[in-house]
Write an enzyme that holds these catalytic residues in place. Sequence first.
Site, short mmCIF file in Angstrom:
data_model
loop_
_atom_site.label_atom_id
_atom_site.label_comp_id
_atom_site.label_asym_id
_atom_site.label_seq_id
_atom_site.Cartn_x
_atom_site.Cartn_y
_atom_site.Cartn_z
N GLY A 107 56.41 2.19 7.15
CA GLY A 107 55.07 2.39 6.64
C GLY A 107 55.03 2.09 5.15
O GLY A 107 56.07 2.15 4.47
N GLN A 158 51.94 2.16 -3.38
CA GLN A 158 53.38 1.86 -3.51
C GLN A 158 53.63 0.43 -3.98
O GLN A 158 54.76 0.09 -4.35
CB GLN A 158 54.10 2.08 -2.18
N CYS A 214 61.58 7.53 1.61
CA CYS A 214 60.40 6.82 1.10
C CYS A 214 60.86 5.59 0.35
O CYS A 214 61.83 5.65 -0.41
CB CYS A 214 59.62 7.75 0.18
N LEU A 215 60.16 4.49 0.54
CA LEU A 215 60.53 3.25 -0.15
C LEU A 215 60.35 3.38 -1.66
O LEU A 215 60.89 2.59 -2.42
CB LEU A 215 59.70 2.08 0.38
N HIS A 231 52.52 11.04 5.95
CA HIS A 231 53.30 10.61 4.78
C HIS A 231 52.52 9.54 4.00
O HIS A 231 52.43 9.60 2.77
CB HIS A 231 54.65 10.08 5.27
N GLU A 232 51.96 8.58 4.72
CA GLU A 232 51.24 7.48 4.05
C GLU A 232 49.92 7.96 3.45
O GLU A 232 49.55 7.56 2.35
CB GLU A 232 50.99 6.33 5.02
N HIS A 247 50.35 9.42 0.15
CA HIS A 247 50.44 8.46 -0.97
C HIS A 247 49.05 8.15 -1.54
O HIS A 247 48.94 7.80 -2.71
CB HIS A 247 51.09 7.16 -0.51
ZN ZN Z 1 56.53 6.89 1.07
#
Ligand code: ZN
Length: 176
Positions: free
Chosen positions: A49, A54, A96-97, A138-139, A142
Amino acid sequence: MAVLKIAKLGNPVLRKIALPVAPEEIRSRPLQQFIDDMLETMRAAEGIGLAAPQVSRSEQIIVMECRGEEGFPERVLINPTIVYYGPHQVEMWEGCLSVDGLRGKVLRPSMIRVQGLDRKGSPVDFEATGLLAVCIQHEVDHLIGKVFLDRMTDLSTLTQLDEFDHYWRQEHATVI
Ligand code: ZN
């Protein structure tokens, strides 16, 4: 398509409230290109995701490719709202990226109902459970300037990646 640079923890863009996308812009070529770039960036980073903040664009767009009952469909959600949270909780390892090298356990509602728009600008309204429900939460976090670390109620599970691989790999990690 292009792989975009991923903003890492500490970049102020990750802490901003993302703006909604104007529905009439969704079908425009630049926005469609951006969605394709987000998908390519997520795949290149081996995530399931990615949210637009991000990649330093503070708008309400998320892309996902996470296991569900129907395989690994590509999902794009614009201006998403979680309108219902189920009564039960599920605890999963998350990464998380934008947070390199860390995993931690997060407790979240195991079922949600989501409304928003797809990449054509058409309304969507669906229920999600399990990994998909966690991924969406989670997304969506963000989009309101939150990362999974903010959702951890017990920081003692925070684990560096090499130690995670050594001690905890048998448990499932969700890298979102
Ligand atoms: Zn993340």
